[in-house]
Every structure is written in structure tokens, then in C-alpha cells.
Design a protein around this motif. Structure first.
Motif, PDB file in Angstrom:
ATOM      1  N   GLY A 141       0.788  -1.229   0.000  1.00  0.00           N
ATOM      2  CA  GLY A 141       0.000   0.000   0.000  1.00  0.00           C
ATOM      3  C   GLY A 141       0.821   1.281   0.000  1.00  0.00           C
ATOM      4  N   ARG A 142       0.104   2.385   0.069  1.00  0.00           N
ATOM      5  CA  ARG A 142       0.759   3.690   0.092  1.00  0.00           C
ATOM      6  C   ARG A 142       1.450   3.894   1.439  1.00  0.00           C
ATOM      7  NH1 ARG A 142      -3.504   8.017  -0.849  1.00  0.00           N
ATOM      8  NH2 ARG A 142      -4.660   6.711   0.601  1.00  0.00           N
ATOM      9  N   ARG A 143       2.440   4.822   1.446  1.00  0.00           N
ATOM     10  CA  ARG A 143       3.236   5.026   2.660  1.00  0.00           C
ATOM     11  C   ARG A 143       2.379   5.420   3.852  1.00  0.00           C
ATOM     12  NH1 ARG A 143       7.362   9.223   0.135  1.00  0.00           N
ATOM     13  NH2 ARG A 143       5.635   9.469  -1.331  1.00  0.00           N
ATOM     14  N   ARG A 144       1.326   6.172   3.598  1.00  0.00           N
ATOM     15  CA  ARG A 144       0.575   6.731   4.726  1.00  0.00           C
ATOM     16  C   ARG A 144      -0.260   5.699   5.477  1.00  0.00           C
ATOM     17  NH1 ARG A 144      -3.302  10.921   1.681  1.00  0.00           N
ATOM     18  NH2 ARG A 144      -1.274  11.628   0.961  1.00  0.00           N
ATOM     19  N   VAL A 166      22.408  -4.271   5.984  1.00  0.00           N
ATOM     20  CA  VAL A 166      22.096  -3.123   5.125  1.00  0.00           C
ATOM     21  C   VAL A 166      22.771  -3.262   3.753  1.00  0.00           C
ATOM     22  CG1 VAL A 166      22.320  -0.619   4.873  1.00  0.00           C
ATOM     23  CG2 VAL A 166      21.635  -1.602   7.081  1.00  0.00           C
ATOM     24  N   PRO A 167      24.078  -3.617   3.690  1.00  0.00           N
ATOM     25  CA  PRO A 167      24.697  -3.762   2.367  1.00  0.00           C
ATOM     26  C   PRO A 167      24.019  -4.837   1.508  1.00  0.00           C
ATOM     27  CG  PRO A 167      26.400  -3.570   4.031  1.00  0.00           C
ATOM     28  CD  PRO A 167      25.093  -3.694   4.767  1.00  0.00           C
ATOM     29  N   LEU A 170      20.257  -3.117   0.140  1.00  0.00           N
ATOM     30  CA  LEU A 170      20.137  -2.049  -0.858  1.00  0.00           C
ATOM     31  C   LEU A 170      20.049  -2.538  -2.301  1.00  0.00           C
ATOM     32  CD1 LEU A 170      22.339   0.593   0.923  1.00  0.00           C
ATOM     33  CD2 LEU A 170      19.965   0.940   0.227  1.00  0.00           C
ATOM     34  N   PRO A 175      15.373   1.936  -6.036  1.00  0.00           N
ATOM     35  CA  PRO A 175      15.447   3.296  -5.485  1.00  0.00           C
ATOM     36  C   PRO A 175      14.334   4.217  -5.951  1.00  0.00           C
ATOM     37  CG  PRO A 175      17.459   2.744  -6.719  1.00  0.00           C
ATOM     38  CD  PRO A 175      16.565   1.546  -6.789  1.00  0.00           C
ATOM     39  N   THR A 176      13.791   3.959  -7.147  1.00  0.00           N
ATOM     40  CA  THR A 176      12.765   4.876  -7.649  1.00  0.00           C
ATOM     41  C   THR A 176      11.422   4.676  -6.954  1.00  0.00           C
ATOM     42  OG1 THR A 176      12.455   3.287  -9.422  1.00  0.00           O
ATOM     43  CG2 THR A 176      13.771   5.240  -9.927  1.00  0.00           C
ATOM     44  N   PRO A 178       9.052   4.744  -3.625  1.00  0.00           N
ATOM     45  CA  PRO A 178       9.143   5.391  -2.314  1.00  0.00           C
ATOM     46  C   PRO A 178       9.272   4.318  -1.226  1.00  0.00           C
ATOM     47  CG  PRO A 178       6.884   5.469  -3.150  1.00  0.00           C
ATOM     48  CD  PRO A 178       7.712   4.819  -4.227  1.00  0.00           C
ATOM     49  N   LEU A 179      10.353   4.379  -0.459  1.00  0.00           N
ATOM     50  CA  LEU A 179      10.612   3.337   0.534  1.00  0.00           C
ATOM     51  C   LEU A 179      10.367   3.849   1.947  1.00  0.00           C
ATOM     52  CD1 LEU A 179      14.010   1.826  -0.707  1.00  0.00           C
ATOM     53  CD2 LEU A 179      11.692   1.125  -1.324  1.00  0.00           C
ATOM     54  N   THR A 180       9.872   2.956   2.801  1.00  0.00           N
ATOM     55  CA  THR A 180       9.773   3.245   4.225  1.00  0.00           C
ATOM     56  C   THR A 180      10.485   2.133   4.975  1.00  0.00           C
ATOM     57  OG1 THR A 180       7.621   4.266   3.859  1.00  0.00           O
ATOM     58  CG2 THR A 180       8.212   3.742   6.130  1.00  0.00           C
ATOM     59  N   TRP A 181      11.520   2.505   5.718  1.00  0.00           N
ATOM     60  CA  TRP A 181      12.237   1.544   6.549  1.00  0.00           C
ATOM     61  C   TRP A 181      11.696   1.697   7.969  1.00  0.00           C
ATOM     62  CZ3 TRP A 181      17.919   0.209   5.238  1.00  0.00           C
ATOM     63  CH2 TRP A 181      18.139   0.319   3.856  1.00  0.00           C
TER      64      TRP A 181
ATOM     65  N   GLU B 260      24.820   2.288   1.899  1.00  0.00           N
ATOM     66  CA  GLU B 260      25.102   1.155   2.789  1.00  0.00           C
ATOM     67  C   GLU B 260      26.119   1.536   3.864  1.00  0.00           C
ATOM     68  OE1 GLU B 260      26.544  -1.683  -0.054  1.00  0.00           O
ATOM     69  OE2 GLU B 260      28.643  -1.142   0.241  1.00  0.00           O
ATOM     70  N   THR B 279      13.029   5.459   8.292  1.00  0.00           N
ATOM     71  CA  THR B 279      13.796   6.099   7.232  1.00  0.00           C
ATOM     72  C   THR B 279      12.898   6.172   6.004  1.00  0.00           C
ATOM     73  OG1 THR B 279      15.905   5.296   8.068  1.00  0.00           O
ATOM     74  CG2 THR B 279      15.840   5.933   5.753  1.00  0.00           C
ATOM     75  N   THR B 281      12.661   7.254   1.929  1.00  0.00           N
ATOM     76  CA  THR B 281      13.375   7.659   0.715  1.00  0.00           C
ATOM     77  C   THR B 281      12.347   7.936  -0.370  1.00  0.00           C
ATOM     78  OG1 THR B 281      13.615   5.524  -0.420  1.00  0.00           O
ATOM     79  CG2 THR B 281      15.184   5.980   1.342  1.00  0.00           C
ATOM     80  N   THR B 283      11.945   9.572  -4.598  1.00  0.00           N
ATOM     81  CA  THR B 283      12.600  10.005  -5.824  1.00  0.00           C
ATOM     82  C   THR B 283      11.568  10.765  -6.642  1.00  0.00           C
ATOM     83  OG1 THR B 283      13.921   7.978  -5.723  1.00  0.00           O
ATOM     84  CG2 THR B 283      13.965   9.201  -7.799  1.00  0.00           C
ATOM     85  N   ASP B 289       0.706   8.288  -4.440  1.00  0.00           N
ATOM     86  CA  ASP B 289       1.310   8.061  -3.128  1.00  0.00           C
ATOM     87  C   ASP B 289       2.205   9.242  -2.771  1.00  0.00           C
ATOM     88  OD1 ASP B 289       2.528   7.216  -0.828  1.00  0.00           O
ATOM     89  OD2 ASP B 289       3.339   5.360  -1.658  1.00  0.00           O
TER      90      ASP B 289
END
Lengths: 212, 491
Positions: A141-144, A166-167, A170, A175-176, A178-181, B260, B279, B281, B283, B289
């Protein structure tokens, strides 16, 4: 002259000491740090680190998943539960007391604010840091939606969705998107630099580690 | 709105006052010691910390040495992803750009993610002058804003306040800004956090414009990264229709992979966590969204001047973790306000004078706000040699010389107030060049030692105000050597 040109001009003058023929790759970056700190059992480490930051960790297999989710929702008395598109229907419990709410782009923040719980999957989980990463693809779903309700249940398929570090995380993420950690429930260290759980995000984070 | 740093006195004067504030000192000692031990434990968990630290420094050096290349790459990537990039040479221009972007939306309120860059440029004051109310949403920033106060720490701007003071501020001021504090508010941190949650929720729900900074900008993908704990950042980054991010040009990392390194270094150095709770991120923009409009304001405001100094340049590696503040004996006693800028502590002592130039009395005093003990360098996750830069800047203050101000090479004059120091250094050089005169002088000093005053008169008075005069030995080393080993071959 535009500010863009002015700033770029200043940068170039400031770097007069950098040889003209030097390229970015000529500046050596030693990547001799570890790709992983090799936890003996990544799933076990994930569970420990999640719990260390006050996430509630549960384990089951796919057959037991709907029942477990039903019990977690019932324990909180949740009625309105957001479920994003693509969350497997066979994981949902038969619960008469629960109203499943699809997330749509039209849903306003106010509507989301009235939801009791949210149920999602994730893109991957990082064992060493106890982190869940959501990327907005199917079932997330969406970030919210994982922000407004006070209760978030996140399903992690183990071991296939768990990476050590983490390495390792990634390169598996896009990357394109929208990510939420997410590492534990919302928290703050702003009062006397002491960690307190529960500010704006969900104050209760439940993680279900599910095996086939 | 919260106050500004304009017209702050020089560091020694401000510190003389703040060190007498025993409550603030107690609050600071408690908080910095708590986090110090936790940071050390979080760092000890990673056996490859030294390698990560070296890599962090190297990635930042690569970025800085080719900053023009990466800025252009970032601009292209952000634009391709649907964002709009603006360039601001200084604080005034950045404030003007942000103000006009907010005005264009027709809104008169914005919600803000905690951001050092907007603190540095005084954005809230500029917005207020334009009739736009900026709501700080980070808990500590909220405490500062409600208390009409100034931030005193990079990570925890209200570190100088303890829980009782925070309860009082919430009780007295929340009603002026929106939803009042709940009845029967106690000083329990969890209760205070709950009060902030309720107070800010209505603001998040109606916000149409969000303003943020960023911890990192990835040049090759155009991705921005915000690292936070509370979820206020996520609220501001995802609920409003328009997002405006003001970011210093040095915040770039070249590639996605480079994260990283920094996503391991930053949380452990700042909040001593394996990973911070949230966190985000993003773009450009994403259909359906989050914000539909995204503006990135790239801020110079003295950064290119700092870049021009080959010694001072390393200060631009800073990732604003605040580990150096937490270990600094001077910060612990003087508090953050004495540094007179958004950047207190050791990093502020080298960053502020470089961003603003060392031409004001305050900025010229900052390189001296240190005992050069080196603890800051030791904990810095990107290995900024803060003592080296401090000494370098002291030299510039005392001797003047070439520097860059607003992109122009300028020769600054030696600062006032260091005349005695310069005279003493000149005298020392002469004496060291004339051994006979030195010997005579030392003997004279030794014979008159009974009559030496405890405090120096005249221009020396300031020096002995906080120091003991060294006692002169009865016999100089040279004379002792002559007497004991005179003429002997030592092998």
C-alpha cells in the motif's frame, strides 16, 4: 547570471586544487568493510532485534496465519482494518467483527486516522538492524497507511524475505520506489536523550514471521 | 516563532553566563553521558567500524572533490523523476524561493520536519514575515518553538530542558498554538510524547504543504533520504500535496550503494541505535502516493567558501550525527546556545566560522571554544579532524590571510584582540633566534621569581583570569644541562 551558474562557478573555483584530469573514480573508496556481520541464523537475529526495539514478534506457518491475524486483531478489539491491494486474500481471517477497508488514493488522511489497524506485507527485512522495508508494491500500500493507524501488523515471509545486513538489502531494493524503513514502533529520544516508544507513527508494531 | 541567533555575544561572554546556569548544566551532563555510553556500545557491535568510518570519509571526499559533477547529475535525476530543482546562493535567496513556493499554493500554514538547513537560514522567521505560519513537528523542535527558545543541540534541540520544564512549557503554551495540553499532564516522557501526538495530529491532517531537509541526496538516482524516529517526518513527507526540501549542496552521496555505509554510521553515532525507527526515501513524485509536487532547493550559503579551503573543506563531510557534541567537555559545560548558531559544539566551532566567515567577533571566537582534547575527532563517523581545522582557523583569526567570502577570494585582516598574542609570538621568535638574549632573560626570570605576580597586569589580565601563571623554576633547563653534563659527550 543565474544562481545555478553562480554556485556551480563557485564550486569549480573552490576546487582549483583538484587536478583537471582527476575523475570521481580516481578518489579511492576502500570497501573493505563487511558485507554482512554473518548472524548465525538471520531469522533468529531478526526476531531478537525486532523485540529489542519493542516490536511484538509472532511466528506461524501459512496455514496458521489467518487464525493468528484474527487473534491479534481481536485482542485489540480492532474493527476497521486497512488492507492494501495485493495482500493475499487467503491470509485474511474470517472475522465478523472486522471491516476490511481497501486503501484507495481517494482515502483522505482523516479517514485513515479513524482506522484501528493496518495489515501489510513487506519488500524485505534486515536481520542485523531489525528493520522492515516497505516499497509500496502489492500487499504494502501507500506510505501513509502504515503511519496513521495506531496498530500495524506486518507479515514477513521467512526465510526468503530476510537479508543479513544493510549492504545486502540495498541492491534488492528499487530506489525509484518510495521506501519506508521501519525499525520498531515510533519512538523519540528527545526528552533527556532517553528512548520512549510511541509518538506519531503506530505505537504498536506486530511482526508475523511466517514459514511456508 | 522561535528566536534567532542575531546579535549573540562572543563565545567566552555567552559561556561565562551559561556555565552559571546550574540546572542547564545538570540537564546537559545527564543527557550527554546517557548517550555517550550507549553510542560506544552500538559502535562496539560492529567489528568493521573503522573500515566503515574510512569509507564514509572517502565517499564524502569523492563527492566534495567532484561536487559540480554530482550536483548536475542530481539535478538531472530529480528533474527526470518529476521534481523541480531550485538553486539558492544564500539564506536570503533560499527563504525567498520557499516563501514564493508556499504563496503559490495559496496556503498560509506549513508543517516542518526537523531540518538543520532551514534552522541555519532562519526560514521560520522569513515565513512569518510573509504571513505564513510554520509548525515544527519534531518533539524537541516543538518544545523549542512553544518555549520561544533556541535549539541547543543538533539532534535534540531541547536537550537543555528536563522533563519538568517540558511539562510546564506544554501546559502553558500548547493552547496558544492549537490543541491544548491534556488535563493532568505529568512529566512522564511517555505522557509528554502522547500530548505532542495529540497536539500535532490535527496539524498533520490539514497540512497542504510540508517542508523538510534531507540527510542524503543520491546523485545517480535523484533519491532523497530522511532519517527520523517519531514519524513526524513521514507525516510531513507523505500527507501534504506539496513538499519543499531545502538541502545543503554537500549532502550528496554519489550512488545508491553508498547509502550502505551511511545508514550504518549515522544511527549508531546519533541515537546509538542499530537503526532509527523510520527512514523515508523518495525520488521525485509517485502517482497516487505522497505529494504531487516536489521542490528541491539546493543551498550554498557559505558551503562553496568552505570548499575553497583545502584544510577546512573536510567539515563538509559532516552528516549531523551530533556525536561530537555529546563527548565534548566544552559543550557539556557551556551548552549549545553559547555557540551562537544553528550548529553548536565542536562541529559548529569549525562549521559556523567557515560558513559565515571569521569576520564577526562571535565567529572569530568560535575556533577557541575548544580544549583541543580530540574526543570529537575520535567519535566522528566521517573522521573529520576537528582539532586540525580549529587550529587552522585560529591561525586565520590571529594572522588574517586569504579566504573566500561569497565566492570571492579576500584577504582578511588579523582580528582585533589578538595584538598581545601576536606581540608575544614575535618576541618569542626573536628570543629563540638570539640564544644569548634568551639565556640572559631566563636567568633574570629565575632570579626574580619571588616577585612574580599571580595575575598579569594590563593586556595579560584576560589570560590569567582563568589560568594560573606558570611558576618559573629556580634554574633553567639549559643552565642545569650545562652544570650536569657540560662539555660531556652523551652517547
Amino acid at each position: 547570471m543565474s544562481s545555478r551558474d553562480a554556485i556551480l562557478g563557485r564550486v569549480r573555483r573552490a576546487l582549483a586544487d583538484v587536478p583537471r584530469e582527476e575523475s570521481p573514480d580516481d578518489v579511492a573508496v576502500a570497501r573493505d568493510y563487511l558485507r554482512t556481520h554473518s548472524p548465525a541464523d538471520a531469522v533468529e537475529t531478526l526476531a531478537e532485534n525486532l523485540a529489542d526495539y519493542r516490536a511484538l514478534v509472532h511466528r506461524t506457518d501459512t496455514a496458521g496465519l489467518p487464525d493468528l491475524i484474527g487473534r491479534l486483531l481481536a485482542a485489540r478489539g480492532s474493527r476497521d482494518v486497512v488492507v492494501p491491494d495485493g495482500f493475499p486474500a487467503e491470509w485474511l481471517p474470517q472475522a465478523d467483527a472486522v471491516r476490511w477497508v481497501q486503501d484507495t488514493p481517494e482515502a483522505t488522511p482523516d479517514e485513515l486516522d479513524r482506522m484501528d489497524s493496518v495489515l501489510t506485507g513487506c519488500a524485505l527485512a534486515i536481520a542485523e538492524t531489525g528493520t522492515l522495508v516497505l516499497d509500496g508494491s502489492a500487499g504494502q500500500g501507500r506510505r501513509r497507511i502504515t503511519l496513521m493507524p495506531d496498530h500495524h501488523i506486518c507479515v514477513v515471509r521467512v526465510p526468503e524475505q530476510v537479508v543479513d545486513s544493510v549492504p545486502e538489502a540495498l541492491p534488492r531494493l528499487v530506489p525509484t520506489r518510495p521506501l519506508t524503513w521501519i525499525s520498531g514502533p515510533s519512538a523519540t529520544s528527545d526528552i533527556e536523550l532517553d528512548r520512549v516508544e510511541g509518538v506519531h507513527g503506530p505505537r504498536t508494531l506486530e511482526v508475523v514471521l511466517v514459514t511456508r | 516563532m522561535s528566536g534567532t541567533y542575531l546579535g549573540m555575544p562572543a563565545f567566552p561572554k555567552a559561556a561565562t553566563l551559561s556555565t552559571r546556569n546550574t540546572r542547564m548544566r545538570a540537564n546537559l551532563t545527564h543527557a550527554t553521558h546517557t548517550i555517550r555510553d550507549k553510542r560506544a556500545a552500538a559502535v562496539r557491535e560492529l567489528p568493521d567500524w573503522a573500515q566503515l568510518r574510512a569509507a564514509g570519509a572517502a565517499v564524502k571526499d569523492r563527492t566534495l572533490r567532484h561536487l559540480d559533477h554530482y550536483l548536475e547529475q542530481l539535478e538531472a535525476a530529480v528533474t527526470a523523476a518529476g521534481g523541480t530543482v531550485h538553486w539558492a546562493a544564500d539564506a536570503r535567496e533560499a527563504n525567498r524561493i520557499v516563501t514564493s513556493l508556499v504563496r503559490a499554493t495559496g496556503e498560509t500554514e506549513v508543517v516542518k520536519v526537523k531540518s538543520m538547513a532551514t534552522q541555519e537560514i532562519g526560514l521560520n522567521a522569513a515565513l512569518e514575515a510573509a504571513g505564513i505560519r510554520a509548525y515544527e513537528t519534531d518533539l524537541a523542535e516543538l518544545i523549542v518553538q512553544l518555549g520561544d527558545d533556541l535549539p541547543s543541540h543538533i539532534l535534540v534541540p531541547a536537550i537543555h530542558r528536563n522533563r519538568d520544564e517540558i511539562r510546564d512549557i506544554f501546559r502553558e503554551r500548547m493552547a496558544d498554538w492549537g490543541r491544548p495540553a491534556p488535563e493532568g499532564l505529568t512529566e512522564e516522557p511517555a505522557v509528554l510524547a502522547e500530548a505532542a501526538r495529540l497536539h500535532l495530529r490535527e496539524k498533520f491532517l490539514r497540512a497542504k504543504v510540508g517542508i523538510s531537509g534531507a540527510n542524503f541526496m543520491v546523485a545517480d538516482t535523484g533519491t532523497l533520504v530522511v532519517v527520523e524516529s517519531e514519524g513526524n517526518g513521514r507525516m510531513c513527507l507523505t500527507l501534504p500535496e506539496t513538499l519543499i526540501s531545502v538541502v545543503g549542496i554537500e549532502k550528496i552521496v554519489p550512488t545508491w550503494q553508498d547509502l550502505e555505509v551511511f545508514l550504518q554510521l549515522l544511527p549508531r553515532s546519533s541515537t546509538a541505535e542499530r537503526m532509527n525507527p523510520y527512514t523515508s526515501t523518495w525520488t521525485g513524485t509517485t502517482d497516487g502516493d505522497g505529494p504531487r509536487t516536489f521542490h528541491l532547493v539546493l543551498l550554498d550559503n557559505g558551503r562553496t567558501d568552505t570548499l575553497a579551503d583545502t584544510v577546512g573543506r573536510q567539515a563538509l563531510r559532516c552528516i549531523r550525527c551530533s556525536a561530537c557534541l555529546n563527548v565534548c567537555p566544552v559543550y557539556e559545560r557551556a551548552g549549545g546556545h553559547a555557540y551562537g548558531s544553528a550548529y553548536p559544539g565542536p562541529i559548529g566551532a569549525i562549521l559556523t566560522p567557515q560558513l559565515r566567515g571569521v569576520t564577526s567577533e562571535l565567529d572569530a571566537s568560535l575556533p577557541y571554544a575548544s580544549s583541543l582534547c580530540g574526543a570529537c575527532y575520535e567519535v566522528c563517523p566521517v573522521a573529520i579532524d576537528i582539532p586540525e581545522v580549529l587550529v587552522h582557523l585560529r591561525e586565520r583569526v590571529v594572522q588574517g590571510g586569504e579566504t573566500t567570502i561569497r565566492g570571492v577570494r579576500t584577504r582578511i585582516r588579523p582580528a582585533k584582540g589578538h595584538a598581545a598574542e601576536r606581540a608575544a609570538m614575535r618576541a618569542a621568535r626573536w628570543a629563540l633566534d638570539h640564544p644569548a638574549a634568551m639565556r640572559t632573560g631566563q636567568r633574570l626570570a629565575a632570579r626574580t621569581r619571588r616577585f612574580h605576580p599571580k595575575r598579569l597586569p594590563g593586556p595579560g589580565r584576560a589570560w590569567t583570569a582563568s589560568r594560573e601563571m606558570p611558576t618559573v623554576p629556580a634554574e633553567s633547563f639549559r643552565d642545569w644541562w650545562q652544570r650536569e653534563r657540560g662539555g660531556k659527550v652523551t652517547r
